[in-house]
Design a protein around this motif. Structure first.
Motif, PDB file in Angstrom:
ATOM      1  N   SER A  18       6.601  51.732  57.588  1.00 45.41           N
ATOM      2  CA  SER A  18       7.989  52.543  57.151  1.00 45.41           C
ATOM      3  C   SER A  18       8.381  53.919  57.675  1.00 45.41           C
ATOM      4  CB  SER A  18       7.280  52.837  55.628  1.00 45.41           C
ATOM      5  OG  SER A  18       8.545  53.575  55.185  1.00 45.41           O
ATOM      6  N   ILE A  19       7.235  54.144  58.103  1.00 43.37           N
ATOM      7  CA  ILE A  19       7.913  55.436  58.606  1.00 43.37           C
ATOM      8  C   ILE A  19       8.690  55.136  60.122  1.00 43.37           C
ATOM      9  CG2 ILE A  19       7.245  57.427  60.237  1.00 43.37           C
ATOM     10  CD1 ILE A  19       5.205  57.908  57.754  1.00 43.37           C
ATOM     11  N   ALA A  20       7.896  53.932  61.217  1.00 42.44           N
ATOM     12  CA  ALA A  20       8.607  54.135  62.465  1.00 42.44           C
ATOM     13  C   ALA A  20       9.839  53.510  62.428  1.00 42.44           C
ATOM     14  CB  ALA A  20       7.897  52.907  62.865  1.00 42.44           C
ATOM     15  N   ILE A 187       9.860  55.787  51.638  1.00 38.96           N
ATOM     16  CA  ILE A 187       8.918  57.059  52.862  1.00 38.96           C
ATOM     17  C   ILE A 187       9.460  57.243  54.436  1.00 38.96           C
ATOM     18  CG2 ILE A 187       6.741  57.698  53.597  1.00 38.96           C
ATOM     19  CD1 ILE A 187       5.839  55.760  51.709  1.00 38.96           C
ATOM     20  N   GLY A 188       9.735  56.042  54.703  1.00 39.45           N
ATOM     21  CA  GLY A 188      10.239  56.540  56.626  1.00 39.45           C
ATOM     22  C   GLY A 188      11.111  57.313  56.716  1.00 39.45           C
ATOM     23  N   ARG A 189      12.577  57.353  55.888  1.00 42.97           N
ATOM     24  CA  ARG A 189      13.959  57.504  55.641  1.00 42.97           C
ATOM     25  C   ARG A 189      13.549  59.347  54.748  1.00 42.97           C
ATOM     26  NH1 ARG A 189      16.922  55.077  50.565  1.00 42.97           N
ATOM     27  NH2 ARG A 189      18.379  56.224  51.638  1.00 42.97           N
ATOM     28  N   TYR A 190      12.811  59.514  54.278  1.00 48.26           N
ATOM     29  CA  TYR A 190      12.071  60.932  53.829  1.00 48.26           C
ATOM     30  C   TYR A 190      11.746  61.644  55.355  1.00 48.26           C
ATOM     31  CZ  TYR A 190      12.545  60.525  49.052  1.00 48.26           C
ATOM     32  OH  TYR A 190      13.024  59.906  47.967  1.00 48.26           O
ATOM     33  N   MET A 191      10.596  60.542  55.515  1.00 47.70           N
ATOM     34  CA  MET A 191      10.341  61.526  56.519  1.00 47.70           C
ATOM     35  C   MET A 191      10.898  62.236  57.712  1.00 47.70           C
ATOM     36  SD  MET A 191       7.148  61.981  56.292  1.00 47.70           S
ATOM     37  CE  MET A 191       6.587  62.220  57.838  1.00 47.70           C
ATOM     38  N   ALA A 192      12.063  60.765  57.980  1.00 51.49           N
ATOM     39  CA  ALA A 192      12.969  61.700  59.477  1.00 51.49           C
ATOM     40  C   ALA A 192      13.744  63.112  58.794  1.00 51.49           C
ATOM     41  CB  ALA A 192      14.251  60.115  58.677  1.00 51.49           C
ATOM     42  N   MET A 193      13.977  62.938  57.027  1.00 53.25           N
ATOM     43  CA  MET A 193      15.082  64.227  57.178  1.00 53.25           C
ATOM     44  C   MET A 193      13.756  65.133  56.535  1.00 53.25           C
ATOM     45  SD  MET A 193      17.445  63.298  53.628  1.00 53.25           S
ATOM     46  CE  MET A 193      14.888  62.719  52.543  1.00 53.25           C
TER      47      MET A 193
END
Length: 360
Positions: A18-20, A187-193
């Motif tokens: 997801s993060i990738a 989760i990945g979308r959150y991590m980008a922020m």
């Protein structure tokens, strides 16, 4: 403008994937996956490469100089290691400090709970967090709500079995305990922020989409599917008994890790289902910052729409290579993967009923 260089450990897993995806879709990051040399030829690693992710070979147990070399020119490290590998992050953190990494994201990504005896998995993570703080290494700790993908019950018709790992047929306590929920894909979308935000440096973050109860989820599932779902309420006394039994059985860890999987699963239920730890209000009390307040403009995946996709047959399941219990094998016929953590820890003659699968 140059892109942020992000080294991702565990990129082939559910959270790591997801993060990738989130970082690649954002466009501001170059994503580099740290991969064990023994795993370099696995199909999952090849898929990462095909998706534009650079691959660096190094084992977390390698000598420090090799880890420092693997961290060359890296801005941010994000770790998504497995439950039994938490303390393997400590050498990586030490190498990150020496390599000049600007932010280290240790493997959090579980539901909120306090340290000190509620959840073994939480306490293992806290050991790593303390080591990071002692190093004076810039960090961010990110926890998440219970995944959408693990939250809903099985339908009697069996039409959502394709997307499920277990039958998920237990309601903890009276089913009215509020718990934070997060779509795994968000989760990945959150991590980008989060990793681009100076406000989150050296802070704890809870990334979640909404708060609901098990009873509300069951009711919504029945409404959308037009099927009646049986309620199997499990009282607090039973959950507490499971926790005690699992803790007693796990005293031989790490020599018999099979005994620890039931422990952290039982403790998850105790934490979010009985104690009510996985609640944004409690998270703020523990010092977390909430994504709902940091990023009010963020549009999370709608839970109702997600359940509709599950019922339509278009959702993607998680951990679909794992057979969790004999009871549900007839509902979830799958081919067991030889590198599945559940398969490796639970030989065919020792599989017992496990109520829920853990997120990490």
């Amino acid at each position: 403008m140059s892109k942020t260089q992000v080294l991702l450990v565990g990129a082939a897993g559910e959270t790591g994937g997801s993060i990738a995806n989130g970082l690649l879709s954002d466009g501001r990051f170059d994503v580099i996956a740290l991969v064990r040399p023994a795993s370099i030829h696995k199909p999952a690693i090849q898929r990462l490469s095909d998706n534009g992710i650079q691959i660096r070979k190094c084992d977390l147990k390698a000598p420090e100089e090799h880890l420092i070399e693997a961290l060359s020119e890296i801005d941010v490290v994000i770790s998504c290691v497995g439950p039994a590998e938490q303390q393997d992050q400590i050498p990586l953190a030490k190498a990150a400090k020496k390599a000049g990494v600007k932010r280290f994201i240790p493997c959090g990504f579980i539901t909120v709970s306090p340290p000190g005896g509620v959840m073994w998995l939480r306490d293992e993570k806290e050991i790593v967090y303390n080591q990071i703080r002692q190093l004076w290494l810039p960090y961010t700790i990110v926890d998440v709500g219970w995944w959408y993908q693990l939250s809903y019950p099985r339908l009697p018709s069996g039409r959502v079995d394709y997307a499920m790992t277990s039958g998920n047929d237990e309601i903890i306590g009276d089913g009215n305990m509020p718990t934070a929920l997060t779509d795994l894909r968000d989760i990945g979308r959150y991590m980008a922020m989060i990793i681009s935000d100076p406000r989150t440096l050296n802070k704890k973050i809870l990334a979640y989409n909404l708060v609901s109860t098990q009873n509300q989820i069951y009711q919504l599932m029945e409404e959308l599917a037009e099927e009646k779902v049986d309620r199997n309420y499990v009282p607090e006394e039973t959950i507490c008994s499971r926790v005690v039994a699992a803790r007693q059985a796990s005293e031989t860890y790490p020599f018999d890790p099979i005994k620890f999987i039931p422990r952290y699963l039982a403790e998850y239920q105790y934490s979010w289902g009985i104690r009510g730890d996985n609640n944004p209000e409690y998270a703020k009390y523990l010092g977390y910052h909430l994504t709902t307040e940091l990023y009010p403009e963020f549009q999370p995946t709608d839970f109702r729409e997600y359940l509709e996709s599950v019922i339509r047959g278009t959702a993607k399941g998680v951990y679909t290579d794992r057979v969790i219990s004999r009871k549900h094998q007839r509902h979830f016929p799958r081919t067991e993967s030889s590198d599945s953590p559940i398969h490796s820890h639970f030989p065919a003659d020792r599989v017992q009923r496990i109520p829920h699968v853990a997120m990490i």
